[in-house]
Design a protein around this motif. Structure first.
Motif, short mmCIF file in Angstrom:
data_model
loop_
_atom_site.label_atom_id
_atom_site.label_comp_id
_atom_site.label_asym_id
_atom_site.label_seq_id
_atom_site.Cartn_x
_atom_site.Cartn_y
_atom_site.Cartn_z
N MET A 299 0.83 -1.21 0.00
CA MET A 299 0.00 0.00 0.00
C MET A 299 0.86 1.25 0.00
O MET A 299 0.39 2.34 -0.31
CB MET A 299 -0.92 0.00 1.23
CG MET A 299 -1.90 1.16 1.29
SD MET A 299 -2.97 1.07 2.75
CE MET A 299 -3.94 2.54 2.52
N LEU A 300 2.15 1.13 0.36
CA LEU A 300 3.00 2.31 0.52
C LEU A 300 3.17 3.04 -0.80
O LEU A 300 3.07 4.27 -0.86
CB LEU A 300 4.36 1.89 1.08
CG LEU A 300 5.20 3.00 1.71
CD1 LEU A 300 4.44 3.67 2.85
CD2 LEU A 300 6.53 2.46 2.21
N ASN A 301 3.42 2.30 -1.89
CA ASN A 301 3.56 2.94 -3.19
C ASN A 301 2.27 3.64 -3.62
O ASN A 301 2.28 4.77 -4.11
CB ASN A 301 3.96 1.91 -4.25
CG ASN A 301 5.37 1.39 -4.04
OD1 ASN A 301 6.20 2.09 -3.46
ND2 ASN A 301 5.63 0.17 -4.48
N GLN A 302 1.15 2.95 -3.41
CA GLN A 302 -0.14 3.53 -3.77
C GLN A 302 -0.45 4.75 -2.91
O GLN A 302 -1.10 5.69 -3.36
CB GLN A 302 -1.27 2.49 -3.59
CG GLN A 302 -1.21 1.36 -4.59
CD GLN A 302 -0.43 0.16 -4.06
OE1 GLN A 302 0.51 0.34 -3.29
NE2 GLN A 302 -0.82 -1.03 -4.48
N PHE A 303 0.01 4.72 -1.66
CA PHE A 303 -0.25 5.83 -0.75
C PHE A 303 0.34 7.13 -1.29
O PHE A 303 -0.28 8.20 -1.21
CB PHE A 303 0.34 5.52 0.63
CG PHE A 303 0.21 6.65 1.61
CD1 PHE A 303 -0.99 6.87 2.28
CD2 PHE A 303 1.27 7.49 1.87
CE1 PHE A 303 -1.11 7.91 3.19
CE2 PHE A 303 1.16 8.54 2.78
CZ PHE A 303 -0.04 8.74 3.44
N PHE A 304 1.54 7.06 -1.84
CA PHE A 304 2.19 8.25 -2.38
C PHE A 304 1.66 8.61 -3.77
O PHE A 304 1.92 9.70 -4.27
CB PHE A 304 3.70 8.06 -2.44
CG PHE A 304 4.35 8.03 -1.08
CD1 PHE A 304 4.42 9.17 -0.30
CD2 PHE A 304 4.89 6.85 -0.58
CE1 PHE A 304 5.00 9.15 0.95
CE2 PHE A 304 5.48 6.82 0.68
CZ PHE A 304 5.53 7.97 1.44
N THR A 305 0.93 7.68 -4.39
CA THR A 305 0.43 7.91 -5.75
C THR A 305 -0.99 8.46 -5.78
O THR A 305 -1.29 9.38 -6.53
CB THR A 305 0.48 6.59 -6.56
OG1 THR A 305 1.82 6.08 -6.53
CG2 THR A 305 0.06 6.84 -8.00
N TYR A 306 -1.86 7.89 -4.94
CA TYR A 306 -3.28 8.21 -5.00
C TYR A 306 -3.69 9.12 -3.84
O TYR A 306 -3.46 8.79 -2.67
CB TYR A 306 -4.12 6.93 -4.97
CG TYR A 306 -3.82 5.99 -6.11
CD1 TYR A 306 -4.16 6.34 -7.42
CD2 TYR A 306 -3.22 4.77 -5.88
CE1 TYR A 306 -3.90 5.47 -8.47
CE2 TYR A 306 -2.95 3.90 -6.94
CZ TYR A 306 -3.28 4.26 -8.22
OH TYR A 306 -3.02 3.41 -9.26
N GLU A 307 -4.33 10.21 -4.21
CA GLU A 307 -4.76 11.18 -3.19
C GLU A 307 -5.83 10.60 -2.28
O GLU A 307 -5.85 10.88 -1.07
CB GLU A 307 -5.27 12.45 -3.87
CG GLU A 307 -5.68 13.54 -2.89
CD GLU A 307 -6.19 14.79 -3.58
OE1 GLU A 307 -7.41 15.01 -3.56
OE2 GLU A 307 -5.36 15.54 -4.14
#
Length: 283
Positions: free
Chosen positions: A1-9
């Motif tokens: 989820m960490l990568n998605q956290f920085f990608t998706y608002e």
């Protein structure tokens, strides 16, 4: 989820909102439980559902998109809290009657406005059980403001709330304006409940205010420690619940509540094991 956290608002919004809700829910819930008003969260959550359904009705029928269901739900929750406080004054000998009266009214309004808004849809489902993707940036800022208000009021009136929670008669004799403090407290409760619905959902929001407190009571040795453990358990429940809800693609409300229940069971069993070994050591 960490990568998605920085990608998706939307994930950032959900995570930050969850952290804030995990703080203020159990924090205020400690006072709610101690004052034996646990069911008030259920009553106000159903009133909030009526407000959300009203907002969806306005959106569907009249296109009033500026008045979102989140804000109409918050408005209904605050109004419902005021009615609860007024009814508690009317039924002084049966103050608990105020809660089922308001709960019933909330359910009735919900049924009416859901029907007028053409029944259940995805938006309403998200409000009922929570959603990882439903929190907007505007919702986040609203919850930030609510968090600041809750923390400020609790800091200013901690002593008064503490005394009213444990010995109301002594508090009144000491010069505390009980009605005013009760009114402020019930409004705060309404705001926290309406804010929590985005993450936990209408049907499960009361659990976030009571389960971490129930677990904390088993191991805490004082009121302030109860508050501390409640917040810790609340944050753990929200973080673990959001992560599992995201990965399994299920509403986070259920995973948050089940995490809180697991924490409660662990504390109950842990307390029993600790007491057993302590007795054996003494013997």
């Amino acid at each position: 989820m960490l990568n998605q956290f920085f990608t998706y608002e939307f994930l950032q919004n959900t995570f930050y909102t969850g952290i804030l809700i995990g703080l203020i829910g159990p924090l205020l819930g400690t006072f709610v439980v101690v004052r034996r008003l646990s069911l008030i969260a259920d009553a106000l959550s159903h009133v909030t559902l009526g407000g959300i359904a009203f907002g969806l009705f306005l959106e569907k029928k009249y296109g009033l998109i500026f008045l979102t269901p989140f804000y109409t739900g918050m408005g209904f929750s605050v109004i419902g809290s005021i009615f609860i406080e007024r009814l508690r004054s009317v039924y002084k000998a049966y103050q608990e009657l105020a809660i089922p009266i308001i709960l019933s009214g909330g359910v009735g309004l919900s049924v009416i406005f859901i029907s007028l808004a053409n029944g259940f849809n995805t938006d309403l489902y998200n409000y009922l059980f929570g959603s990882v993707s439903a929190v907007s940036r505007n919702d986040l800022w609203s919850i930030v403001i609510i968090t600041i208000i809750v923390l400020t009021v609790l800091a200013l009136f901690y002593k008064e709330l503490f005394m009213l929670s444990f010995d109301e008669e002594h508090a009144v004799v000491s010069g505390i304006h009980a009605k005013r403090i009760h009114f402020i407290f019930i409004i705060l409760t309404a705001l926290v409940i309406s804010a929590s619905i985005r993450i936990v959902g209408v049907l499960l929001v009361s659990a976030l205010m009571t389960l971490p407190v129930a677990a904390s009571i088993r191991i805490a040795k004082g009121f302030k420690q109860t508050i501390l453990f409640s917040v810790i358990f609340g944050e753990l429940s929200v973080i673990i619940g959001l992560l599992t809800g995201y990965y399994f693609e299920i509403p986070p409300g259920g995973t948050i509540v089940m995490t809180a229940i697991i924490i409660l069971i662990v504390t109950i069993l842990g307390k029993k094991v600790w007491s057993y070994f302590t007795r054996k050591t003494v013997i």
